[in-house]
Design an enzyme around this catalytic site. Sequence first.
Site, mmCIF file in Angstrom:
data_model
loop_
_atom_site.group_PDB
_atom_site.id
_atom_site.type_symbol
_atom_site.label_atom_id
_atom_site.label_comp_id
_atom_site.label_asym_id
_atom_site.label_seq_id
_atom_site.Cartn_x
_atom_site.Cartn_y
_atom_site.Cartn_z
ATOM 1 N N SER A 1 50.144 46.386 45.000
ATOM 2 C CA SER A 1 50.900 46.173 46.342
ATOM 3 C C SER A 1 51.211 44.917 46.552
ATOM 4 O O SER A 1 51.997 44.343 45.850
ATOM 5 C CB SER A 1 50.222 47.061 47.281
ATOM 6 O OG SER A 1 50.875 47.524 48.398
ATOM 7 N N ASP B 1 57.048 56.563 45.302
ATOM 8 C CA ASP B 1 56.666 55.668 46.146
ATOM 9 C C ASP B 1 57.390 55.489 47.415
ATOM 10 O O ASP B 1 58.557 54.917 47.155
ATOM 11 C CB ASP B 1 56.219 54.264 45.568
ATOM 12 C CG ASP B 1 55.142 53.340 46.222
ATOM 13 O OD1 ASP B 1 55.167 53.631 47.531
ATOM 14 O OD2 ASP B 1 54.629 52.683 45.559
ATOM 15 N N HIS C 1 51.537 55.681 46.564
ATOM 16 C CA HIS C 1 51.312 54.418 46.654
ATOM 17 C C HIS C 1 49.577 53.965 47.155
ATOM 18 O O HIS C 1 49.104 53.311 46.477
ATOM 19 C CB HIS C 1 51.961 53.830 47.779
ATOM 20 C CG HIS C 1 52.039 52.352 47.817
ATOM 21 N ND1 HIS C 1 52.676 51.344 46.994
ATOM 22 C CD2 HIS C 1 50.997 51.300 48.636
ATOM 23 C CE1 HIS C 1 52.398 50.170 47.249
ATOM 24 N NE2 HIS C 1 51.306 50.189 48.216
#
Length: 730
Positions: free
Chosen positions: A587, A673, A719
């Site tokens: 991330s 995502d 995610h």
Amino acid sequence: CCAGLRNLLQGLSFSAKYYSKHNPPQTMCPYRKIGPKKCHILDCSKSTCTHRTAPPGSILPCRFFSCKEGAKVPSKRKQNTSIVTSDLLHKKLLKTEQKNWNDISPTYKAMTKRIKEKLEELHNMYTLNSGSPRMRFGENVYFEENGCIFLAKADDGEGNAEILFSVEDLGFSDAFIQRIRISPDQRYMAISLKSENSEEATCITVKLGNLPVVEKVIPSVFSFEWAANDVLYYTTQKNLKCQNVFMTTFTYQKHTKLVYTEQDARFFVDLYCTKDRRFLTINSSSKTTSEVWLVDCRHPFESPSLVQARTTGVLYHVEHRKDQLYILTTYGEPAEYKAILTDNYIDGINLDTYLASSGKENWQLVYALEKKTKLVDFEMFSDDCIMFLKNAGHLYLNVISFVSHSVQSIKLPTWACEFELESHPEHTTSTCYFQLSSPVHPPKHFAYSFKENNLIEQAVQEVPIITNCHTTRLLAKSKDETLVPITVFHNKNSKELHRRPLLVHVYGAYGIDLNMSFKEEKLMLVEEGWILAYCHVRGGGEQGLSWHRDGCQHNKVQGLHDLRACITLLHQRGFSQPNHTALAAASAGGVLAGALCNTDPALIRAMVLQAPFVDVLNTMMKTHLPLTIEEQEEWGNPLEDEKCMKYIKSYCPYQNIKPQCYPSVFITAYENDERIPLTGILQYVQKLRKAALDRASRTSKKGNWIPNIILDVRASGSHCDSSWEHSLNE
């Protein structure tokens, strides 16, 4: 009950803890980030993956932008042309990368088979035997296993447990249980279910009894709490935002109504009940500022009352004990968390009148943290308050006695890196239960007894002890002389550490700690001779709020300097060498990892990224994305500040790719995502591969090395979280 608080502490990332045997206690991140929290391979969180950081959980390190694009442009024709062109480019790039992956993945078939078998063995040995967290409620104990919620008597053991709820029986076979809340009289149970392919959860309310009955199904719910026996408050989530609070009742006068709406796009709303269940708190928070409203659980139908109007830069959270409010806040100097007591008593006074005379100018300091100390979590009891602290990589438990007015500090085992506080709905209990773990140590059960005033290591259903792993803590001197903590794990039996492969982990954003909870794959690597290093760089939260402030916005490059210093020190101390070193990030951690890949490619041989944020500049320029506005507190506003634009451009991974000798790169991304636009990752991979090939074509050295740059785009998964089976395949 402590989930909302934990994410608040982790840079105000809000998390929902979920209890699953298949997913060791973690934090999912509905932040637009903590946490950490706390996906099996993706280090999301708290927190802890607690609203914008991970989330107070286990705040999970995630990136918070939605990929639901649709740019506003002057004319309809231009808009349609732009969208069509962009869509065609996206599909072309995706098709190319899918073909590349299909061509190269068979190369790793034998290795994949061996690793999968080993991970399944470790999972069966450690995680399945460690059990999921328990929710203790008087004589009853609630717990979740295999998608079922069980009820057992505390003295009977779990062999006689009764099944209250089954995900599969309700036709939700692809979902996992995320959060559980039991009503005060234990007549109702609220559960949130979430699938791997969606950020939104569904709340199922069950009436308990001889035959549990589903009373209500509420879609798109983030957090929920019982204000009374049959009154449930909940927040709804839309486009990764939580801004509305509703109340619903389950009596013969069943009804639902809106009780609070947040108007500021930078703020995210979460619910929490004080430990004694006297108040339900509505917490509206940005990354730097918060505001709390109270609902009196004795009068749940009355309008919420404001505790303290939001003040820019001041965060606070409210607890209650014996008719007094205790406030955890950053108000005053230094701007770290402090425990504050209001000087009036609530009993017999109208709540609004009481709060009017209990503003921040009347707050009294009870306890302040030491410098560079992180408040990870705290739990309020009738006569004591327990604080879990982190200092220089070590975990501490501080017990504040309201009876003797004393503070006792207990250093937890040196191997411990993460803790999971088990739910204690009753504030009068005499024992606090929690679990400790590390990336290579499975969760171990502990308890603190207020009566005995000591720490108890529990041996019930314990997993085998890890004895062959050595833990080392180092301090690297960064460019400005700041000392940056590093935690290192390696096999005690490993010889010639300078020849061993090294896997370095980094995050450094949103005030979120690196996720250091137990992972089977980390233990497997150590057993096979790898060295694991966790670099606690600025921008994260490992040393308090100032540690985050020193690594965000116009200080973001400090985190890059810290990472460079950490890897350099590891090599100097004999932990591996550059051509045996890999760097891992997920991330928002992709920003620092990708930046180092551009500035110091010779320090590492390979880089592994999961759902990485690699194009800060272009993303922060798109205000139509639902989370862009609130993200400005982390990255700045390049649209209105030219200096900010130039600064972001100076370190942004995508913007600084150039022809040079890059390390090999493996990236995992998700088609659906909602936080990291897939198009940005596709373009990053294309540009990086072209730069590596351009450099190779310009040099005619014999044996010129061309890096592998691989992208695996997953059609399923999201995610922040995934099931054990999904993460195992990944």
